[in-house]
Motif scaffolding. Structure first.
Motif, PDB file in Angstrom:
ATOM      1  N   LEU A 193       0.836  -1.199   0.000  1.00  0.00           N
ATOM      2  CA  LEU A 193       0.000   0.000   0.000  1.00  0.00           C
ATOM      3  C   LEU A 193       0.871   1.249   0.000  1.00  0.00           C
ATOM      4  N   GLY A 194       0.574   2.180  -0.891  1.00  0.00           N
ATOM      5  CA  GLY A 194       1.291   3.446  -0.921  1.00  0.00           C
ATOM      6  C   GLY A 194       0.815   4.378   0.188  1.00  0.00           C
ATOM      7  N   ASP A 195       1.528   5.485   0.375  1.00  0.00           N
ATOM      8  CA  ASP A 195       1.138   6.495   1.357  1.00  0.00           C
ATOM      9  C   ASP A 195      -0.314   6.905   1.125  1.00  0.00           C
ATOM     10  N   ARG A 196      -1.065   6.986   2.206  1.00  0.00           N
ATOM     11  CA  ARG A 196      -2.453   7.451   2.207  1.00  0.00           C
ATOM     12  C   ARG A 196      -3.413   6.572   1.388  1.00  0.00           C
ATOM     13  N   ALA A 197      -3.002   5.367   1.022  1.00  0.00           N
ATOM     14  CA  ALA A 197      -3.938   4.449   0.363  1.00  0.00           C
ATOM     15  C   ALA A 197      -5.042   4.132   1.370  1.00  0.00           C
ATOM     16  N   PHE A 198      -6.282   4.039   0.900  1.00  0.00           N
ATOM     17  CA  PHE A 198      -7.431   3.821   1.788  1.00  0.00           C
ATOM     18  C   PHE A 198      -8.279   2.687   1.245  1.00  0.00           C
ATOM     19  N   LEU A 199      -8.489   1.655   2.085  1.00  0.00           N
ATOM     20  CA  LEU A 199      -9.351   0.533   1.741  1.00  0.00           C
ATOM     21  C   LEU A 199     -10.553   0.585   2.667  1.00  0.00           C
ATOM     22  N   ASN A 200     -11.725   0.801   2.110  1.00  0.00           N
ATOM     23  CA  ASN A 200     -12.926   0.921   2.917  1.00  0.00           C
ATOM     24  C   ASN A 200     -13.410  -0.454   3.389  1.00  0.00           C
ATOM     25  N   ALA A 201     -14.419  -0.455   4.217  1.00  0.00           N
ATOM     26  CA  ALA A 201     -14.923  -1.674   4.855  1.00  0.00           C
ATOM     27  C   ALA A 201     -15.332  -2.726   3.834  1.00  0.00           C
ATOM     28  N   GLY A 202     -15.017  -3.977   4.148  1.00  0.00           N
ATOM     29  CA  GLY A 202     -15.474  -5.105   3.351  1.00  0.00           C
ATOM     30  C   GLY A 202     -14.585  -5.482   2.186  1.00  0.00           C
ATOM     31  N   CYS A 203     -13.420  -4.873   2.043  1.00  0.00           N
ATOM     32  CA  CYS A 203     -12.544  -5.212   0.917  1.00  0.00           C
ATOM     33  C   CYS A 203     -11.973  -6.619   1.088  1.00  0.00           C
ATOM     34  N   THR A 204     -11.873  -7.325  -0.037  1.00  0.00           N
ATOM     35  CA  THR A 204     -11.288  -8.657  -0.087  1.00  0.00           C
ATOM     36  C   THR A 204     -10.203  -8.653  -1.146  1.00  0.00           C
ATOM     37  N   ILE A 205      -8.986  -9.046  -0.751  1.00  0.00           N
ATOM     38  CA  ILE A 205      -7.877  -9.087  -1.693  1.00  0.00           C
ATOM     39  C   ILE A 205      -7.252 -10.478  -1.628  1.00  0.00           C
ATOM     40  N   LEU A 206      -7.409 -11.230  -2.710  1.00  0.00           N
ATOM     41  CA  LEU A 206      -6.825 -12.565  -2.802  1.00  0.00           C
ATOM     42  C   LEU A 206      -5.466 -12.407  -3.475  1.00  0.00           C
ATOM     43  N   ASP A 207      -4.480 -12.117  -2.646  1.00  0.00           N
ATOM     44  CA  ASP A 207      -3.147 -11.709  -3.082  1.00  0.00           C
ATOM     45  C   ASP A 207      -2.210 -12.897  -3.269  1.00  0.00           C
TER      46      ASP A 207
END
Length: 184
Positions: free
Chosen positions: A77-91
């Motif tokens: 994640l870069g500076d100030r990146a924002f992930l709101n509620a409920g995000c799913t990341i299959l990384d």
């Protein structure tokens, strides 16, 4: 002989039904559980165990709860990146989210593609493809970003869009599959 983790990292077909990969997913689930269950004032921008697991989180990066990821170590994640509620990341492959980029609620990012043949799927075969989102992009709520996609700097992905191909810088895409539209 390559381990399944090595094949995953190399972008080769691998089986997700593997003890080493399962142990890594368990560690991620533990970190995500802590993040999702800490009181917000104690959690801060990112829960301590999740912050330690991530591949990187720039200054002021924030992940709202609830959140889910498969491994965590592939998420940057870069500076100030924002992930709101409920995000799913299959990384299963690297996911890079640029500086100042915002993901709306329930955004989903999938790096894994399963085998096209039923026998391959039964064997747990999948291939991992990186996802990159440039700086200052805006991904609307419930958008889905598929494996191997790059989204350019300043791009906008409309709510509910399914992104199946690259999005150029400063473009706006909407729909399923996502298509470019003129900015207002």
């Amino acid at each position: 002989m390559k381990s399944e983790r090595m094949k995953m990292a190399a972008g080769e077909w691998y089986t997700c039904i593997d003890p080493e990969l399962e142990e890594l997913r368990v560690a991620a689930r533990d970190a995500v559980f802590e993040h999702n269950n800490l009181p917000p004032r104690r959690r801060g921008d990112i829960g301590p165990a999740l912050a330690a697991l991530l591949g990187g989180a720039g200054e002021g990066a924030r992940i709202e709860a609830p959140f889910h990821c498969a491994y965590g170590f592939n998420l940057l994640l870069g500076d100030r990146a924002f992930l709101n509620a409920g995000c799913t990341i299959l990384d299963t492959a690297p996911v890079r989210i640029g500086k100042g980029t915002m993901l709306g609620p329930n955004v989903q990012i999938y790096c894994a593609e399963h085998h096209r043949e039923a026998a391959g799927r039964r064997a747990g075969l999948e291939i991992a493809k990186a996802v990159t989102i440039g700086d200052d992009a805006w991904i609307g709520g419930s958008a889905v970003i598929l494996a191997g996609v790059s989204i350019g700097e300043g791009a906008i992905v409309g709510a509910g869009a399914v992104v199946t191909r690259d999005v150029p810088a400063n473009a706006t895409v909407v729909g399923n599959p996502a298509r470019a539209v003129a900015r207002r």
